[in-house]
Design a protein around this motif. Structure first.
Motif, PDB file in Angstrom:
ATOM      1  N   ARG A 241     -29.648   0.034 -21.209  1.00 21.71           N
ATOM      2  CA  ARG A 241     -29.372  -1.376 -20.540  1.00 21.71           C
ATOM      3  C   ARG A 241     -30.462  -2.273 -20.573  1.00 21.71           C
ATOM      4  O   ARG A 241     -30.505  -3.469 -20.962  1.00 21.71           O
ATOM      5  CB  ARG A 241     -29.141  -1.123 -18.777  1.00 21.71           C
ATOM      6  CG  ARG A 241     -27.814  -0.528 -18.792  1.00 21.71           C
ATOM      7  CD  ARG A 241     -27.536  -0.453 -17.222  1.00 21.71           C
ATOM      8  NE  ARG A 241     -28.227   0.659 -16.404  1.00 21.71           N
ATOM      9  CZ  ARG A 241     -29.404   0.379 -15.818  1.00 21.71           C
ATOM     10  NH1 ARG A 241     -29.821  -0.736 -15.545  1.00 21.71           N
ATOM     11  NH2 ARG A 241     -29.755   1.337 -14.909  1.00 21.71           N
ATOM     12  N   LEU A 242     -31.793  -1.681 -20.556  1.00 22.03           N
ATOM     13  CA  LEU A 242     -32.991  -2.410 -20.685  1.00 22.03           C
ATOM     14  C   LEU A 242     -33.196  -3.045 -22.194  1.00 22.03           C
ATOM     15  O   LEU A 242     -33.712  -4.150 -22.311  1.00 22.03           O
ATOM     16  CB  LEU A 242     -34.285  -1.591 -20.187  1.00 22.03           C
ATOM     17  CG  LEU A 242     -35.585  -2.354 -20.429  1.00 22.03           C
ATOM     18  CD1 LEU A 242     -35.617  -3.496 -18.962  1.00 22.03           C
ATOM     19  CD2 LEU A 242     -36.765  -1.310 -19.918  1.00 22.03           C
ATOM     20  N   GLU A 243     -33.022  -2.245 -23.141  1.00 24.79           N
ATOM     21  CA  GLU A 243     -32.866  -2.574 -24.387  1.00 24.79           C
ATOM     22  C   GLU A 243     -31.864  -3.731 -24.746  1.00 24.79           C
ATOM     23  O   GLU A 243     -32.435  -4.834 -25.229  1.00 24.79           O
ATOM     24  CB  GLU A 243     -32.807  -1.413 -25.250  1.00 24.79           C
ATOM     25  CG  GLU A 243     -32.635  -1.989 -26.855  1.00 24.79           C
ATOM     26  CD  GLU A 243     -32.154  -0.655 -27.737  1.00 24.79           C
ATOM     27  OE1 GLU A 243     -32.053  -0.751 -28.922  1.00 24.79           O
ATOM     28  OE2 GLU A 243     -32.052   0.404 -27.305  1.00 24.79           O
ATOM     29  N   ARG A 244     -30.682  -3.442 -24.048  1.00 25.70           N
ATOM     30  CA  ARG A 244     -29.734  -4.884 -24.446  1.00 25.70           C
ATOM     31  C   ARG A 244     -30.279  -6.050 -23.575  1.00 25.70           C
ATOM     32  O   ARG A 244     -30.021  -7.193 -24.074  1.00 25.70           O
ATOM     33  CB  ARG A 244     -28.460  -4.188 -24.060  1.00 25.70           C
ATOM     34  CG  ARG A 244     -27.432  -5.364 -23.904  1.00 25.70           C
ATOM     35  CD  ARG A 244     -27.222  -5.949 -25.388  1.00 25.70           C
ATOM     36  NE  ARG A 244     -26.795  -4.850 -26.510  1.00 25.70           N
ATOM     37  CZ  ARG A 244     -25.472  -4.681 -26.785  1.00 25.70           C
ATOM     38  NH1 ARG A 244     -24.377  -5.299 -26.159  1.00 25.70           N
ATOM     39  NH2 ARG A 244     -25.331  -3.680 -27.796  1.00 25.70           N
ATOM     40  N   ALA A 245     -30.526  -5.884 -22.404  1.00 24.31           N
ATOM     41  CA  ALA A 245     -31.087  -6.919 -21.542  1.00 24.31           C
ATOM     42  C   ALA A 245     -32.171  -7.776 -22.295  1.00 24.31           C
ATOM     43  O   ALA A 245     -32.152  -8.904 -22.186  1.00 24.31           O
ATOM     44  CB  ALA A 245     -31.788  -6.508 -20.140  1.00 24.31           C
ATOM     45  N   GLN A 246     -33.225  -7.167 -22.799  1.00 28.19           N
ATOM     46  CA  GLN A 246     -34.317  -7.539 -23.634  1.00 28.19           C
ATOM     47  C   GLN A 246     -33.722  -8.616 -24.775  1.00 28.19           C
ATOM     48  O   GLN A 246     -34.106  -9.406 -25.169  1.00 28.19           O
ATOM     49  CB  GLN A 246     -35.368  -6.874 -24.096  1.00 28.19           C
ATOM     50  CG  GLN A 246     -36.088  -6.229 -22.864  1.00 28.19           C
ATOM     51  CD  GLN A 246     -37.134  -5.360 -23.279  1.00 28.19           C
ATOM     52  OE1 GLN A 246     -38.277  -5.693 -23.147  1.00 28.19           O
ATOM     53  NE2 GLN A 246     -36.989  -3.927 -23.440  1.00 28.19           N
ATOM     54  N   SER A 247     -32.675  -7.610 -25.748  1.00 31.26           N
ATOM     55  CA  SER A 247     -32.141  -8.435 -26.692  1.00 31.26           C
ATOM     56  C   SER A 247     -31.363  -9.555 -26.430  1.00 31.26           C
ATOM     57  O   SER A 247     -31.417 -10.807 -27.191  1.00 31.26           O
ATOM     58  CB  SER A 247     -31.053  -7.388 -27.294  1.00 31.26           C
ATOM     59  OG  SER A 247     -30.424  -7.823 -28.546  1.00 31.26           O
ATOM     60  N   ASN A 248     -30.731  -9.583 -25.166  1.00 23.56           N
ATOM     61  CA  ASN A 248     -29.893 -10.782 -24.826  1.00 23.56           C
ATOM     62  C   ASN A 248     -30.648 -11.908 -24.386  1.00 23.56           C
ATOM     63  O   ASN A 248     -30.487 -13.307 -24.776  1.00 23.56           O
ATOM     64  CB  ASN A 248     -28.903 -10.527 -23.622  1.00 23.56           C
ATOM     65  CG  ASN A 248     -27.654  -9.453 -23.956  1.00 23.56           C
ATOM     66  OD1 ASN A 248     -27.464  -9.509 -25.056  1.00 23.56           O
ATOM     67  ND2 ASN A 248     -26.970  -8.914 -23.072  1.00 23.56           N
ATOM     68  N   PHE A 251     -32.099 -13.507 -27.574  1.00 21.67           N
ATOM     69  CA  PHE A 251     -31.200 -14.558 -28.293  1.00 21.67           C
ATOM     70  C   PHE A 251     -30.931 -15.796 -27.468  1.00 21.67           C
ATOM     71  O   PHE A 251     -30.917 -16.906 -28.084  1.00 21.67           O
ATOM     72  CB  PHE A 251     -29.881 -13.782 -28.371  1.00 21.67           C
ATOM     73  CG  PHE A 251     -28.614 -14.429 -28.698  1.00 21.67           C
ATOM     74  CD1 PHE A 251     -28.604 -14.556 -30.026  1.00 21.67           C
ATOM     75  CD2 PHE A 251     -27.719 -15.151 -27.880  1.00 21.67           C
ATOM     76  CE1 PHE A 251     -27.576 -15.395 -30.541  1.00 21.67           C
ATOM     77  CE2 PHE A 251     -26.923 -15.830 -28.485  1.00 21.67           C
ATOM     78  CZ  PHE A 251     -26.772 -16.112 -29.918  1.00 21.67           C
ATOM     79  N   LEU A 252     -30.930 -15.749 -26.255  1.00 27.55           N
ATOM     80  CA  LEU A 252     -30.680 -16.880 -25.204  1.00 27.55           C
ATOM     81  C   LEU A 252     -31.925 -17.769 -25.552  1.00 27.55           C
ATOM     82  O   LEU A 252     -31.904 -18.932 -25.441  1.00 27.55           O
ATOM     83  CB  LEU A 252     -30.493 -16.569 -23.745  1.00 27.55           C
ATOM     84  CG  LEU A 252     -29.231 -15.784 -23.518  1.00 27.55           C
ATOM     85  CD1 LEU A 252     -29.295 -15.598 -22.129  1.00 27.55           C
ATOM     86  CD2 LEU A 252     -28.097 -17.069 -23.746  1.00 27.55           C
ATOM     87  N   ALA A 253     -33.431 -17.100 -25.331  1.00 25.68           N
ATOM     88  CA  ALA A 253     -34.402 -17.773 -25.474  1.00 25.68           C
ATOM     89  C   ALA A 253     -34.438 -18.422 -27.046  1.00 25.68           C
ATOM     90  O   ALA A 253     -34.831 -20.103 -27.096  1.00 25.68           O
ATOM     91  CB  ALA A 253     -35.737 -17.071 -25.518  1.00 25.68           C
ATOM     92  N   GLU A 254     -34.057 -18.121 -28.040  1.00 28.54           N
ATOM     93  CA  GLU A 254     -34.055 -18.760 -29.242  1.00 28.54           C
ATOM     94  C   GLU A 254     -33.087 -19.809 -29.391  1.00 28.54           C
ATOM     95  O   GLU A 254     -33.204 -20.766 -30.090  1.00 28.54           O
ATOM     96  CB  GLU A 254     -33.887 -17.515 -30.423  1.00 28.54           C
ATOM     97  CG  GLU A 254     -34.751 -16.754 -30.533  1.00 28.54           C
ATOM     98  CD  GLU A 254     -34.581 -15.371 -31.341  1.00 28.54           C
ATOM     99  OE1 GLU A 254     -33.310 -15.166 -31.823  1.00 28.54           O
ATOM    100  OE2 GLU A 254     -35.158 -14.321 -31.786  1.00 28.54           O
TER     101      GLU A 254
END
Length: 265
Positions: A241-248, A251-254
């Motif tokens: 979950r933490l890995e996906r949260a950071q990935s999301n 993406f949003l920041a970019e």
């Protein structure tokens, strides 16, 4: 596997069962360490407390509480009455509200700082009794130089308390950086499914743990066995979950940074 049942015999359950009871059979004398009464301990807590303690690199099991605020209140009870507490000005609102009540009652003197100004934070430790840290802060996401501030606190003989809710022990382990006590709102990332309200405190100091345990017992800040069962189950998926949260988030920041209507990210 951390947090699993220790029995390796055939047909033994892998998971800790949920134990719904208020009392336990006991032939022991007082002070023997038996459970006796469920306000003191419950086997349903054991797996979670062992797992979180290991994740935070503590030498002792964690202590689970009825809520994150219960864990925060327990940690703040370690500050000497009338003592001075240094903390980020943008700390979690629940912590600030509790401290405002404590300060009004004369229980503590609050010394807020800009946690991103490390030099100012170290200077504020002069004459202080305790240091409260969040990194990242909630909700401003300010990042503190934990190793530097915790080392300075130890040098000044200042008790150091860290709310590690946002980072989780998978991203940082404050006890390994010199913190005395770490607290969590288990309600957030650790549990991860918005279906329980829990808190936890972790320390490797036996005297501090005893005080935190006594606070939980005497204030009745105990957790529901079912909630702890659900939180332990949630912890099994924390890493993914933490890995996906950071990935999301990346993406949003970019996407926001590339948007013409956004000035800064």
């Amino acid at each position: 596997m951390a947090g699993a049942r220790p029995e390796a015999v055939n047909n033994a359950p892998v998971n800790h069962p949920v134990t719904f009871t208020s009392t336990f059979h006991s032939q022991a004398v007082a002070g023997s360490g038996d459970r006796v009464y469920a306000r003191f301990a419950n086997p349903s807590w054991d797996g979670f407390e062992q797992l979180l303690g290991q994740l935070e690199l503590a030498t002792l099991p964690a202590l689970v509480y009825s809520s994150g605020m219960a864990a925060i209140a327990a940690a703040l009870s370690l500050v000497p009455r009338g003592g001075t507490l240094v903390l980020p000005r943008h700390s979690y609102n629940g912590s600030l509200s509790l401290l405002a009540q404590m300060e009004a009652a004369g229980d503590v003197v609050v010394r807020p700082i800009d946690i991103t100004d490390t030099a100012a934070g170290i200077a504020a430790l002069q004459g202080a009794d305790a240091l409260w840290l969040e990194s990242p802060t909630n909700p401003m996401l300010e990042v503190a130089e934990l190793p530097v501030l915790l080392a300075a606190a130890a040098e000044h003989g200042v008790l150091s308390l860290v709310d590690n809710t946002f980072a989780t022990p998978l991203l940082q382990r404050p006890l390994g950086l010199g913190a005395d006590v770490v607290v969590h709102s288990v309600t957030k990332s650790l549990s991860g499914h918005s279906d329980v309200v829990l808190g936890a405190a972790v320390t490797s100091n036996p005297q501090l743990r005893e005080k935190l345990h006594a606070y939980r017992t005497l204030h009745g800040a105990i957790a529901s066995p079912m909630d702890v069962f659900l939180a332990l189950r949630g912890m099994r998926t924390l890493s993914v979950r933490l890995e996906r949260a950071q990935s999301n988030a990346q993406f949003l920041a970019e996407q926001l940074e590339a948007h013409p209507a956004v000035g800064a990210v």
